[in-house]
Design a protein around this motif. Structure first.
Motif, mmCIF file in Angstrom:
data_model
loop_
_atom_site.group_PDB
_atom_site.id
_atom_site.type_symbol
_atom_site.label_atom_id
_atom_site.label_comp_id
_atom_site.label_asym_id
_atom_site.label_seq_id
_atom_site.Cartn_x
_atom_site.Cartn_y
_atom_site.Cartn_z
ATOM 1 N N ASP A 275 44.420 35.184 40.008
ATOM 2 C CA ASP A 275 43.236 36.028 39.801
ATOM 3 C C ASP A 275 42.928 36.916 41.016
ATOM 4 O OD1 ASP A 275 42.550 34.054 41.550
ATOM 5 O OD2 ASP A 275 40.561 33.690 40.682
ATOM 6 N N CYS A 276 43.868 37.023 41.946
ATOM 7 C CA CYS A 276 43.601 37.786 43.172
ATOM 8 C C CYS A 276 43.699 39.298 42.901
ATOM 9 C CB CYS A 276 44.599 37.387 44.252
ATOM 10 S SG CYS A 276 44.464 38.371 45.752
ATOM 11 N N PRO A 277 42.691 40.068 43.375
ATOM 12 C CA PRO A 277 42.707 41.511 43.128
ATOM 13 C C PRO A 277 43.501 42.313 44.169
ATOM 14 C CG PRO A 277 40.646 40.877 44.169
ATOM 15 C CD PRO A 277 41.454 39.617 44.039
ATOM 16 N N CYS A 278 44.200 41.653 45.087
ATOM 17 C CA CYS A 278 44.895 42.399 46.139
ATOM 18 C C CYS A 278 46.084 43.161 45.546
ATOM 19 C CB CYS A 278 45.351 41.461 47.264
ATOM 20 S SG CYS A 278 46.971 40.733 47.017
ATOM 21 N N PRO A 279 46.536 44.230 46.216
ATOM 22 C CA PRO A 279 47.649 45.030 45.673
ATOM 23 C C PRO A 279 48.911 44.204 45.442
ATOM 24 C CG PRO A 279 46.625 46.148 47.533
ATOM 25 C CD PRO A 279 46.011 44.789 47.475
ATOM 26 N N THR A 280 49.154 43.209 46.301
ATOM 27 C CA THR A 280 50.370 42.401 46.195
ATOM 28 C C THR A 280 50.374 41.557 44.916
ATOM 29 O OG1 THR A 280 50.404 42.341 48.592
ATOM 30 C CG2 THR A 280 51.780 40.719 47.463
ATOM 31 N N CYS A 281 49.259 40.906 44.654
ATOM 32 C CA CYS A 281 49.167 40.069 43.448
ATOM 33 C C CYS A 281 49.027 40.935 42.194
ATOM 34 C CB CYS A 281 47.997 39.097 43.556
ATOM 35 S SG CYS A 281 48.186 37.902 44.895
ATOM 36 N N ARG A 282 48.353 42.087 42.360
ATOM 37 C CA ARG A 282 48.122 42.959 41.204
ATOM 38 C C ARG A 282 49.435 43.469 40.605
ATOM 39 N NH1 ARG A 282 44.362 46.729 43.544
ATOM 40 N NH2 ARG A 282 46.178 48.067 43.665
ATOM 41 N N GLN A 306 48.154 42.171 53.269
ATOM 42 C CA GLN A 306 47.175 42.691 52.310
ATOM 43 C C GLN A 306 46.523 41.555 51.539
ATOM 44 O OE1 GLN A 306 49.200 45.808 49.990
ATOM 45 N NE2 GLN A 306 48.006 47.245 51.201
ATOM 46 N N HIS A 307 47.343 40.610 51.110
ATOM 47 C CA HIS A 307 46.769 39.481 50.371
ATOM 48 C C HIS A 307 45.775 38.714 51.243
ATOM 49 C CE1 HIS A 307 46.259 35.964 47.870
ATOM 50 N NE2 HIS A 307 46.428 35.267 48.980
ATOM 51 N N ASN A 308 46.162 38.411 52.480
ATOM 52 C CA ASN A 308 45.296 37.590 53.338
ATOM 53 C C ASN A 308 43.988 38.299 53.699
ATOM 54 O OD1 ASN A 308 47.121 35.556 53.206
ATOM 55 N ND2 ASN A 308 47.765 35.628 55.359
HETATM 56 ZN ZN LIG Z 1 46.674 38.511 46.503
#
Ligand SMILES: [Zn+2]
Length: 383
Positions: A275-282, A306-308
């Motif tokens: 559910d992470c909105p960061c560019p990496t997870c997105r 970016q995630h962190n």
């Molecule tokens: Zn993320």
């Protein structure tokens, strides 16, 4: 502040040398970060104040359009310089270039920070290691109060309108000295915009209350519960470069060469956090990709950084929502339940620290929900 709104509580990524390691400022802005930290000591050495002045301040120099905080330069000086001698006038140290004795006074620290032009600036304080005991602790505490007065005077003389001066509470681990220091500094509240907690493990700070050098999720949550509004640390960006992803279930070391982890992550096609909105997870970057590239390709370090950064920002945002809804105690309980597999592995210091503000992680939540249903507001004092 002059460069926009920063909501509290907030975590500030550190750009020691006027650069966030692993990310551009355009990326930082897009991730929603609104306040970062520069180190005065480092900027003063390199590129130096002539360059910063020529640029029209550190915001323009580095292309950062949001808020900026600088420390006084004193802490690095004491920890990095070969010799430092504290006198009433200031901190005497060996110049890293020439070895010549050089003096950093409260006035000098202010004027460097005026040139840098940060939105929040810190007083020069007399820092003693947290394990120091005896008369030196009291001496440093009173000197920090006197140096605050000199910083206030200098700030009034040459400071820029938008710059907010923070005081730093000293007094070591002695509660009484801390209390005296706090009382003295609060007396100056008309000239002081916030209070930092100094002299703990690094260059800590709290008034807004600002806790310097705190970065683990569990430390942040406990500090916020105890009243801290701001914290900074190089931890989230540094640990990303070593392959560690921060998650609500604890940190995940994707770079691990542990035989079990090697097998585990090589075939792990899941994202770091669903559910992470960061560019990496997105864009659904897999843990297998990160595991394969971390330490080899810089793109993997950028992706994890970016995630962190988003992890910390989102955590602070969720804390803020919980506080506004008056649900912070239950938020803490849920957070720690997910973060540690089992309540038996809760660190004792966390349980004790939260008990001091009437949040008992080990107590069943029955009372909360029943009281709530009956429309009786959960109340710290009543507990
Ligand atoms: Zn993320």
């Amino acid at each position: 502040m002059a460069h926009g709104v920063t909501w509290l509580p907030t975590f500030m990524p550190v750009a020691t040398q006027a650069a966030i390691k692993g990310l551009t400022y355009q990326q930082m802005e897009e991730l929603g970060v609104t306040l970062i930290l520069n180190n005065t000591y480092h900027l003063n050495l390199r590129p130096g104040m002539k360059v910063i002045q020529e640029a029209g301040g550190a915001h323009k120099f580095q292309g950062w359009r949001k808020n900026l905080l600088t420390d006084s330069g004193g802490f690095q000086l004491v920890s990095l310089s070969k010799f430092t001698k504290i006198t009433e006038e200031g901190a005497l140290f060996a110049s890293p270039f020439t070895g010549e004795p050089t003096l950093l006074t409260p006035e000098e620290s202010m004027s460097i920070q005026h040139t840098i032009g940060a939105d929040i600036i810190m007083q020069l304080d007399d820092v003693v290691p947290s394990l120091t005991t005896g008369p030196r602790v009291e001496e440093a505490m009173w000197r920090s109060v006197r140096w605050l007065d000199r910083c206030i005077a200098q700030h009034k003389k040459t400071g820029q309108q938008h710059q907010n001066l923070f005081a730093i509470i000293q007094g070591g681990l002695n509660e009484e000295l801390r209390r005296i220091c706090l009382n003295e500094m609060v007396k100056r509240k008309d000239s002081v915009a916030g209070y930092a907690i100094g002299g703990l493990s690094g260059g800590e700070a709290k008034g807004p209350r600002y806790s310097m050098g705190i970065g683990f999720a569990e430390d942040l949550l406990v500090c916020i519960a105890l009243g801290v509004d701001m914290a900074d640390c190089v931890f989230p960006t540094r640990t990303a470069r070593f392959g560690v992803a921060l998650t609500r279930k604890g940190a995940v070391n994707l770079h691990s060469r542990n035989a079990l982890d090697l097998k585990k992550y090589r075939y792990d096609m899941d994202v770091i956090e669903e559910d992470c909105p960061c560019p990496t997870c997105r864009v659904k970057t897999s843990k297998a990709f990160l595991h394969h590239n971390i330490g080899i390709e810089t793109a993997a370090a950028h992706a994890l950084t970016q995630h962190n950064v988003v992890f910390q920002a989102r955590l602070m945002g969720d804390v803020r929502d919980a506080i506004l809804k008056d649900e912070f105690p239950i938020f803490l309980k849920n957070f720690f339940k997910t973060y540690y597999d089992d309540f038996k592995s809760y660190p004792r210091w966390i349980v004790n620290a939260l008990r001091s503000v009437s949040v008992d992680l080990l107590e069943e939540d029955l009372s909360y929900s029943i009281l709530d249903e009956e429309g009786v507001k959960w109340d710290r004092a009543a507990k």
